[in-house]
Scaffold this active site. Sequence first.
Site, PDB file in Angstrom:
ATOM      1  N   LEU A  20       0.840  -1.208   0.000  1.00  0.00           N
ATOM      2  CA  LEU A  20       0.000   0.000   0.000  1.00  0.00           C
ATOM      3  C   LEU A  20       0.870   1.252   0.000  1.00  0.00           C
ATOM      4  O   LEU A  20       0.527   2.257  -0.630  1.00  0.00           O
ATOM      5  CB  LEU A  20      -0.959  -0.010   1.196  1.00  0.00           C
ATOM      6  CG  LEU A  20      -1.979  -1.152   1.199  1.00  0.00           C
ATOM      7  CD1 LEU A  20      -2.935  -1.018   2.385  1.00  0.00           C
ATOM      8  CD2 LEU A  20      -2.763  -1.190  -0.110  1.00  0.00           C
ATOM      9  N   TYR A 141      -1.610 -10.766  15.344  1.00  0.00           N
ATOM     10  CA  TYR A 141      -1.643  -9.586  14.461  1.00  0.00           C
ATOM     11  C   TYR A 141      -2.892  -8.756  14.755  1.00  0.00           C
ATOM     12  O   TYR A 141      -2.816  -7.528  14.950  1.00  0.00           O
ATOM     13  CB  TYR A 141      -1.604 -10.066  13.010  1.00  0.00           C
ATOM     14  CG  TYR A 141      -1.945  -9.016  11.978  1.00  0.00           C
ATOM     15  CD1 TYR A 141      -1.096  -7.936  11.743  1.00  0.00           C
ATOM     16  CD2 TYR A 141      -3.121  -9.117  11.216  1.00  0.00           C
ATOM     17  CE1 TYR A 141      -1.407  -6.984  10.787  1.00  0.00           C
ATOM     18  CE2 TYR A 141      -3.434  -8.178  10.264  1.00  0.00           C
ATOM     19  CZ  TYR A 141      -2.582  -7.107  10.055  1.00  0.00           C
ATOM     20  OH  TYR A 141      -2.897  -6.168   9.104  1.00  0.00           O
TER      21      TYR A 141
HETATM   22  P1  NAI Z   1       3.137  -4.606   3.689  1.00  0.00           P
HETATM   23  O1  NAI Z   1       3.602  -5.750   4.539  1.00  0.00           O
HETATM   24  O2  NAI Z   1       3.297  -4.721   2.220  1.00  0.00           O
HETATM   25  O3  NAI Z   1       3.830  -3.257   4.173  1.00  0.00           O
HETATM   26  C1  NAI Z   1       4.170  -3.014   5.509  1.00  0.00           C
HETATM   27  C2  NAI Z   1       5.496  -2.285   5.527  1.00  0.00           C
HETATM   28  O4  NAI Z   1       5.870  -2.064   6.889  1.00  0.00           O
HETATM   29  C3  NAI Z   1       6.633  -3.054   4.855  1.00  0.00           C
HETATM   30  O5  NAI Z   1       7.221  -2.314   3.824  1.00  0.00           O
HETATM   31  C4  NAI Z   1       7.598  -3.336   5.982  1.00  0.00           C
HETATM   32  O6  NAI Z   1       8.978  -3.297   5.585  1.00  0.00           O
HETATM   33  C5  NAI Z   1       7.264  -2.240   6.975  1.00  0.00           C
HETATM   34  N1  NAI Z   1       7.680  -2.624   8.325  1.00  0.00           N
HETATM   35  C6  NAI Z   1       7.509  -3.830   8.928  1.00  0.00           C
HETATM   36  N2  NAI Z   1       8.093  -3.825  10.122  1.00  0.00           N
HETATM   37  C7  NAI Z   1       8.644  -2.599  10.287  1.00  0.00           C
HETATM   38  C8  NAI Z   1       9.399  -1.996  11.318  1.00  0.00           C
HETATM   39  N3  NAI Z   1       9.719  -2.654  12.448  1.00  0.00           N
HETATM   40  N4  NAI Z   1       9.804  -0.737  11.143  1.00  0.00           N
HETATM   41  C9  NAI Z   1       9.495  -0.037  10.015  1.00  0.00           C
HETATM   42  N5  NAI Z   1       8.798  -0.562   8.999  1.00  0.00           N
HETATM   43  C10 NAI Z   1       8.374  -1.837   9.143  1.00  0.00           C
HETATM   44  O7  NAI Z   1       1.613  -4.382   4.069  1.00  0.00           O
HETATM   45  P2  NAI Z   1       0.499  -3.546   3.282  1.00  0.00           P
HETATM   46  O8  NAI Z   1      -0.407  -4.495   2.620  1.00  0.00           O
HETATM   47  O9  NAI Z   1       1.117  -2.473   2.512  1.00  0.00           O
HETATM   48  O10 NAI Z   1      -0.312  -2.923   4.507  1.00  0.00           O
HETATM   49  C11 NAI Z   1       0.021  -1.650   5.041  1.00  0.00           C
HETATM   50  C12 NAI Z   1      -0.670  -1.494   6.392  1.00  0.00           C
HETATM   51  O11 NAI Z   1      -2.060  -1.679   6.225  1.00  0.00           O
HETATM   52  C13 NAI Z   1      -0.209  -2.510   7.425  1.00  0.00           C
HETATM   53  O12 NAI Z   1      -0.176  -1.883   8.696  1.00  0.00           O
HETATM   54  C14 NAI Z   1      -1.308  -3.550   7.409  1.00  0.00           C
HETATM   55  O13 NAI Z   1      -1.431  -4.194   8.667  1.00  0.00           O
HETATM   56  C15 NAI Z   1      -2.517  -2.707   7.074  1.00  0.00           C
HETATM   57  N6  NAI Z   1      -3.548  -3.482   6.384  1.00  0.00           N
HETATM   58  C16 NAI Z   1      -3.406  -3.815   5.063  1.00  0.00           C
HETATM   59  C17 NAI Z   1      -4.389  -4.541   4.422  1.00  0.00           C
HETATM   60  C18 NAI Z   1      -4.348  -4.840   2.960  1.00  0.00           C
HETATM   61  O14 NAI Z   1      -5.325  -5.386   2.449  1.00  0.00           O
HETATM   62  N7  NAI Z   1      -3.271  -4.529   2.228  1.00  0.00           N
HETATM   63  C19 NAI Z   1      -5.572  -5.028   5.168  1.00  0.00           C
HETATM   64  C20 NAI Z   1      -5.610  -4.614   6.546  1.00  0.00           C
HETATM   65  C21 NAI Z   1      -4.625  -3.873   7.126  1.00  0.00           C
HETATM   66  C1  15L Z   2      -4.768  -7.775   6.508  1.00  0.00           C
HETATM   67  O1  15L Z   2      -4.839  -7.225   7.609  1.00  0.00           O
HETATM   68  C2  15L Z   2      -3.472  -7.984   5.839  1.00  0.00           C
HETATM   69  O2  15L Z   2      -2.564  -6.936   6.101  1.00  0.00           O
HETATM   70  C3  15L Z   2      -3.596  -8.188   4.350  1.00  0.00           C
HETATM   71  O3  15L Z   2      -2.370  -8.727   3.868  1.00  0.00           O
HETATM   72  C4  15L Z   2      -4.758  -9.111   4.018  1.00  0.00           C
HETATM   73  O4  15L Z   2      -4.490 -10.386   4.528  1.00  0.00           O
HETATM   74  C5  15L Z   2      -6.037  -8.563   4.615  1.00  0.00           C
HETATM   75  O5  15L Z   2      -5.904  -8.309   5.996  1.00  0.00           O
HETATM   76  C6  15L Z   2      -7.234  -9.493   4.419  1.00  0.00           C
HETATM   77  O6  15L Z   2      -7.883  -9.835   5.394  1.00  0.00           O
HETATM   78  O7  15L Z   2      -7.504  -9.855   3.272  1.00  0.00           O
END
Ligand code: NAI
Ligand code: 15L
Length: 271
Positions: A20, A141
Amino acid sequence: MTTNQKPFKRILLTGAAGGLGRILRERIKPWAEIVRLSDISDMGAAQAGEEVVQCDLADKAAVHALMKDVDVVLHFGGISTENNFEAIMRANIQGTYNIYEAVHQAGVKRVVFASSNHAVGFYKTTDYIDANSPRRPDGMYGISKCFGEDLSRYYYDRFGIETVCLRIGSSFPEPINKRMLVTYFSYDDLVEMLRCCLFTPRVGHTIAFGMSDNPASWWDNRYASHLGYQAKDSSTQFAHKFPDSGDYPEKDDITTIYQGGGFLLTGPQYI
Ligand code: NAI
Ligand code: 15L
């Protein structure tokens, strides 16, 4: 005075190297003169209007430095799927605490916290819930996202720092399974939701579900209506890829019985 002044001087985006984060890096540029990008992973070189700061969210001093001269924060960094507690604790619990303490010290007024549907993943797929429904996390998580939601509530009640906790459904280019026809949140709708979160005059402490206008939903966004978010996309266009094969939820398949889907198969006992 310039005529093309942007609304914010500086937005901080954490998680900028993630799925994202890479989308938002491009899309939020019109909102700020400078977008400060941060992640523990490499983000490439800073482009015009960007600052790139690589650091670990668990590093308190680094996170406090990160917050200097920031107007608003989009906190998307951290572990984004189920993992062992120690890893989750460092990145998501310690990391989010560091963000809020730094926000408080720096005088930042508003945060959008990327929460997750996994804060409520133990509701059944036959349930219809809203932001006042008690949380039912489906793993470590999800528990870390519940912590972030409570932490941000505390910083609002105690210090008046506003937060929208955005319980994102599934924000990917398109749904990859039947569950995601319900949880799908298009990138365009995510950006529109973030625009609402940042530009609504008062948000207090809001919990919003991040979803497109999908034909079926488990979530009622009535307590986020003041954001004025209107989804433009829908998973309908992808429905043909997942033809109806009978009962949903499927008997004895916990990934269809509970909203958290596949996350129900993970957790401490499986790692
Ligand atoms: P992603 O895993 O691709 O990105 C998360 C980023 O956080 C990564 O680039 C990673 O290097 C960084 N990160 C991890 N640990 C870290 C640390 N200790 N210090 C600094 N950076 C760190 O996940 P995505 O899909 O981009 O999601 C972004 C946010 O949205 C996350 O917080 C995730 O939990 C939340 N989210 C995403 C969903 C989705 O459908 N993509 C669904 C629900 C929540
Ligand atoms: C999340 O919270 C995760 O960050 C994402 O990778 C997906 O698994 C999403 O939920 C989901 O429920 O599809």
